[in-house]
Design a protein around this motif. Structure first.
Motif, PDB file in Angstrom:
ATOM      1  N   TYR A 147      22.005  29.680  45.119  1.00 29.43           N
ATOM      2  CA  TYR A 147      22.548  30.920  44.568  1.00 29.43           C
ATOM      3  C   TYR A 147      23.720  31.437  45.416  1.00 29.43           C
ATOM      4  O   TYR A 147      24.729  31.912  44.892  1.00 29.43           O
ATOM      5  N   ALA A 148      23.574  31.315  46.733  1.00 25.89           N
ATOM      6  CA  ALA A 148      24.652  31.765  47.623  1.00 25.89           C
ATOM      7  C   ALA A 148      25.915  30.937  47.398  1.00 25.89           C
ATOM      8  O   ALA A 148      27.030  31.477  47.383  1.00 25.89           O
ATOM      9  N   TYR A 149      25.712  29.623  47.222  1.00 25.74           N
ATOM     10  CA  TYR A 149      26.864  28.767  46.947  1.00 25.74           C
ATOM     11  C   TYR A 149      27.507  29.136  45.611  1.00 25.74           C
ATOM     12  O   TYR A 149      28.736  29.145  45.472  1.00 25.74           O
ATOM     13  N   THR A 150      26.670  29.453  44.619  1.00 20.89           N
ATOM     14  CA  THR A 150      27.193  29.866  43.311  1.00 20.89           C
ATOM     15  C   THR A 150      28.034  31.135  43.448  1.00 20.89           C
ATOM     16  O   THR A 150      29.129  31.230  42.877  1.00 20.89           O
ATOM     17  N   ILE A 151      27.524  32.107  44.210  1.00 22.30           N
ATOM     18  CA  ILE A 151      28.283  33.353  44.426  1.00 22.30           C
ATOM     19  C   ILE A 151      29.628  33.046  45.065  1.00 22.30           C
ATOM     20  O   ILE A 151      30.677  33.512  44.605  1.00 22.30           O
ATOM     21  N   ALA A 152      29.602  32.231  46.127  1.00 24.26           N
ATOM     22  CA  ALA A 152      30.831  31.922  46.859  1.00 24.26           C
ATOM     23  C   ALA A 152      31.826  31.171  45.986  1.00 24.26           C
ATOM     24  O   ALA A 152      33.025  31.492  45.966  1.00 24.26           O
ATOM     25  N   SER A 153      31.359  30.161  45.254  1.00 23.17           N
ATOM     26  CA  SER A 153      32.279  29.342  44.454  1.00 23.17           C
ATOM     27  C   SER A 153      32.820  30.107  43.258  1.00 23.17           C
ATOM     28  O   SER A 153      34.006  29.998  42.922  1.00 23.17           O
ATOM     29  N   GLU A 154      31.936  30.911  42.593  1.00 18.41           N
ATOM     30  CA  GLU A 154      32.402  31.694  41.437  1.00 18.41           C
ATOM     31  C   GLU A 154      33.438  32.738  41.876  1.00 18.41           C
ATOM     32  O   GLU A 154      34.465  32.923  41.215  1.00 18.41           O
ATOM     33  N   LEU A 155      33.177  33.393  42.990  1.00 15.22           N
ATOM     34  CA  LEU A 155      34.128  34.401  43.462  1.00 15.22           C
ATOM     35  C   LEU A 155      35.425  33.758  43.950  1.00 15.22           C
ATOM     36  O   LEU A 155      36.498  34.372  43.850  1.00 15.22           O
ATOM     37  N   SER A 156      35.353  32.541  44.466  1.00 15.03           N
ATOM     38  CA  SER A 156      36.575  31.833  44.862  1.00 15.03           C
ATOM     39  C   SER A 156      37.450  31.575  43.643  1.00 15.03           C
ATOM     40  O   SER A 156      38.676  31.748  43.680  1.00 15.03           O
ATOM     41  N   LYS A 157      36.821  31.162  42.528  1.00 11.73           N
ATOM     42  CA  LYS A 157      37.583  30.949  41.293  1.00 11.73           C
ATOM     43  C   LYS A 157      38.186  32.255  40.783  1.00 11.73           C
ATOM     44  O   LYS A 157      39.320  32.281  40.301  1.00 11.73           O
ATOM     45  N   VAL A 158      37.425  33.329  40.917  1.00 13.69           N
ATOM     46  CA  VAL A 158      37.911  34.645  40.481  1.00 13.69           C
ATOM     47  C   VAL A 158      39.133  35.064  41.288  1.00 13.69           C
ATOM     48  O   VAL A 158      40.144  35.512  40.740  1.00 13.69           O
ATOM     49  N   ALA A 159      39.038  34.905  42.614  1.00 10.18           N
ATOM     50  CA  ALA A 159      40.153  35.302  43.483  1.00 10.18           C
ATOM     51  C   ALA A 159      41.407  34.511  43.137  1.00 10.18           C
ATOM     52  O   ALA A 159      42.511  35.057  43.068  1.00 10.18           O
ATOM     53  N   HIS A 160      41.231  33.218  42.908  1.00 10.16           N
ATOM     54  CA  HIS A 160      42.383  32.383  42.574  1.00 10.16           C
ATOM     55  C   HIS A 160      43.007  32.811  41.255  1.00 10.16           C
ATOM     56  O   HIS A 160      44.230  32.991  41.146  1.00 10.16           O
ATOM     57  N   THR A 161      42.185  33.002  40.231  1.00 11.15           N
ATOM     58  CA  THR A 161      42.692  33.370  38.905  1.00 11.15           C
ATOM     59  C   THR A 161      43.392  34.723  38.924  1.00 11.15           C
ATOM     60  O   THR A 161      44.507  34.870  38.417  1.00 11.15           O
ATOM     61  N   LEU A 162      42.757  35.720  39.500  1.00 12.71           N
ATOM     62  CA  LEU A 162      43.342  37.059  39.497  1.00 12.71           C
ATOM     63  C   LEU A 162      44.579  37.133  40.380  1.00 12.71           C
ATOM     64  O   LEU A 162      45.525  37.852  40.068  1.00 12.71           O
ATOM     65  N   PHE A 163      44.584  36.394  41.470  1.00  8.03           N
ATOM     66  CA  PHE A 163      45.766  36.378  42.332  1.00  8.03           C
ATOM     67  C   PHE A 163      46.946  35.730  41.608  1.00  8.03           C
ATOM     68  O   PHE A 163      48.073  36.211  41.669  1.00  8.03           O
ATOM     69  N   VAL A 164      46.691  34.629  40.905  1.00 13.20           N
ATOM     70  CA  VAL A 164      47.747  33.932  40.167  1.00 13.20           C
ATOM     71  C   VAL A 164      48.394  34.863  39.156  1.00 13.20           C
ATOM     72  O   VAL A 164      49.612  34.986  39.077  1.00 13.20           O
ATOM     73  N   HIS A 165      47.580  35.564  38.373  1.00 10.48           N
ATOM     74  CA  HIS A 165      48.119  36.433  37.333  1.00 10.48           C
ATOM     75  C   HIS A 165      48.750  37.690  37.913  1.00 10.48           C
ATOM     76  O   HIS A 165      49.716  38.206  37.374  1.00 10.48           O
ATOM     77  N   ALA A 166      48.198  38.163  39.024  1.00  9.90           N
ATOM     78  CA  ALA A 166      48.744  39.388  39.615  1.00  9.90           C
ATOM     79  C   ALA A 166      50.147  39.167  40.147  1.00  9.90           C
ATOM     80  O   ALA A 166      50.962  40.081  40.206  1.00  9.90           O
TER      81      ALA A 166
END
Length: 619
Positions: free
Chosen positions: A569-588
């Motif tokens: 679960y911890a790995y899921t949190i870390a990996s999902e949030l990593s994808k979120v950071a990348h996506t939102l940073f790209v669009h921002a």
């Protein structure tokens, strides 16, 4: 919702009202063909204005949106932009809708939006000059026909730009045709009836006709249509010059209803702009309505400087319309920031348990008018959802978001927060995640269906980031049960392992915040690489740690099973949030995903960033 004259869906009272109005107008038009000609002219002109607006909507997006953001960076540039765009589109209403849409998406400020509105008021005067100077003095219908022919040809082309040109040409053609019909109808009245017998003199007459002008504009939803009607009636000597000026004042007040209706589905900032538009035009109208005789005298003295003949009342009315709007701008331009402060005072959101934490902050109907505003709104709302999930994930780790954003060492945070923090994750989801999540997904789907296939590609990654955020929350929720249990355990080994999970995720969340807060692109790129690498390395190291604990019998099989699941679960949190950071940073940063991915560095290039945060291995 605003009254829809064309659908009236779901409301039998509105349908009955519309039916009665149609029947009454049918009998009226049947009785008087001249009135029918005028009404048809108004209808054709309004249809032309709508077609012209639709044509320019094809050009609103991409370069024009970026141009808007740059050219409205101060008040006077905003006024200039409002003047130019209204002159081109001949629609102050569409300029107001654009301003409301961009304000609702947070792309421009209320002060900049007020500048666009002030400029739009100046831009409307060009239409009055064109109509009074050309439209009523030449056979304008002759020019309408070729515009309609070529407009229809372009409309049926595949190219978006050609369609836009087609709608614009057809809009101009129908507008010219409508003016011709109105002029013909008022000219025919001369032989049957003289409407000047209904004129009213003095201050009472000015008030009466100002009200009529406002009502007329509210009904037609177009100050341009009202002005055309007033000018054609004046050119046919069916209304007096003084009454025409009063009607013009009323039309300037009534035109604000377009912005008001456009703001009904907008956010708080959009409502502020609509209120500003109403106040500016209404206060200017009320101020000048008492000085109509003085203005008439002033126009008589200044008209010769513009080559306007003494008896050319249509051009004199156009000149008055210009003076009115210039006075409006000169009066309110220095007061814009004071006006914004006043609006901020009266339009303060009501802080309640419902709208403060449960609902969306940025999504609104006005944001769906243009693709750039829809994307910006979706991005802002997704970040809002992330902030809520970030808060609850922190609490699930028995720390606070303030702890994470502080400069405190993580070891010190864990010592300070050594007791389990009990929080109801299900209740939090219902109050602060579910509603926002649902509205973001709905908004994204509607936006995808509204705009072109190329444009919709912008929405898909942000929508997926929203799903990733909620997946991270679900993993945190599943992990919380054992986190609470083992942080209070007597077994120091299992307690240390869960503290290590806390330490890793706190570090991960802290890096996430650094990415969103930094204004330096290079730093953000390095942090993104660090985030992704930490997530991958943690999963590997955590499994080795678990194997060592089981082999040495330092934890029970039950503990091992729980730790294995929660590590996942911890790995899921870390990996999902990593994808979120990348996506939102790209669009921002308005870069393409492919281009941004090329900037993500390899492990060797960022070893100086990651060596201090390598996952701990337990022996």
């Amino acid at each position: 919702m605003p009254f829809n004259y064309f659908t009236c869906k779901g409301n039998p009272v509105k349908r009955l009202f519309l039916f009665i109005v149609i029947i009454a107008l049918s009998f009226t038009f049947f009785y008087n063909q001249n009135l029918l000609s005028i009404a048809a002219g108004v209808a054709i002109f309004l249809f032309g204005m709508k077609s012209l607006e639709e044509g320019f909507r094809f050009f609103v997006g991409g370069l024009l949106d970026k141009f808007l953001k740059k050219i409205t960076d101060n008040l006077y540039k905003s006024i200039l932009f409002g003047t130019v765009i209204t002159t081109l589109m001949q629609s102050s209403g569409l300029a107001a809708v654009i301003a409301i849409s961009f304000i609702s998406a947070g792309l421009i400020s209320v002060a900049q939006g007020v500048g666009i509105i002030l400029g739009g008021n100046i831009g409307t005067t060009t239409g009055a000059w064109l109509i009074a100077g050309l439209g009523l003095k030449i056979s304008i219908a002759t020019y309408a026909l070729p515009m309609l022919v070529f407009g229809m040809l372009f409309i049926f082309q595949e190219s978006k730009r050609l369609k836009g040109i087609g709608y614009a040409l057809a809009g101009l053609g129908f507008s010219f045709l409508g003016i011709a019909y109105m002029k013909e109808g008022f000219d025919a009245f001369k032989a049957t009836i003289d409407l000047t017998q209904y004129s009213a003199d003095g201050f009472t007459g000015i008030i009466l006709f100002a009200i009529i002008g406002a009502v007329m504009t509210i009904v037609m939803q177009s100050s341009h249509a009202s002005l055309v009607l007033i000018l054609t009636a004046l050119s046919a000597s069916q209304i007096t010059y003084e009454n025409a000026i009063a009607l013009t004042i009323g039309a300037n007040i009534g035109t604000t209803i377009t912005a008001v209706l456009g703001a009904l589905g907008a956010g708080m900032e959009g409502k502020k702009l609509a209120a500003a538009h109403f106040l500016i035009n209404t206060l200017t109208g009320l101020l000048l309505i008492g000085f109509v005789p003085q203005f008439i005298h002033f126009i008589d003295h200044t008209a010769p400087f513009f080559g306007i003949a003494e008896q050319d009342y249509t051009l004199k009315l156009a000149l008055y319309h210009t003076y009115f709007n210039l006075f409006c701008v000169l009066l309110f331009a220095p007061l814009v920031h004071h006006l914004v402060r006043l609006l901020n005072y009266f339009f303060q959101p009501k802080i309640t348990a419902e709208n403060a934490i449960d609902d969306v902050l940025f999504i609104n109907d006005a944001a769906l008018d243009f693709p750039d505003t829809a994307q910006a709104t979706l991005l802002k709302e997704t970040k809002h959802l992330y902030n809520n999930v970030y808060d609850i994930i922190a609490q699930g780790l028995s720390v606070t978001k303030e702890d994470i954003s502080s400069g405190m060492e993580i070891e010190d945070i864990l010592k300070r927060r050594d007791q389990a923090l009990h929080v109801n994750m299900d209740d939090y989801y219902e109050r602060r995640i579910k509603e926002i999540y649902g509205k973001i997904i709905t908004f994204a789907i509607v936006a995808q269906g509204k705009f072109s296939d190329v444009t919709t590609q912008q929405f898909i990654p942000i929508k997926n980031a929203t799903i990733d955020i909620v997946e991270a929350f679900k993993a945190a929720k599943h992990m919380q049960k054992n986190m609470l249990r083992y942080l209070e355990s007597d077994n120091e080994y299992i307690k240390n392992e869960y503290n290590h999970i806390r330490k890793t995720l706190i570090k991960h969340l802290r890096t996430m915040q650094m990415i969103f807060n930094t204004s330096e692109e290079d730093v953000a790129v390095l942090l993104l690489s660090k985030l992704q690498l930490d997530a991958q390395n943690y999963d590997i190291a955590a499994n080795k740690s678990l194997d060592n604990l089981i082999r040495t019998n330092k934890i029970t099989y039950t503990m091992a099973t729980s730790l294995m699941n929660d590590t996942s679960y911890a790995y899921t949190i870390a990996s999902e949030l990593s994808k979120v950071a990348h996506t939102l940073f790209v669009h921002a940063t308005s870069e393409s995903t492919e281009g941004r991915e090329a900037l993500i560095l390899n492990e060797a290039e960022i070893s100086d960033l990651t060596h201090a945060s390598s996952p701990r291995s337990t022996s």
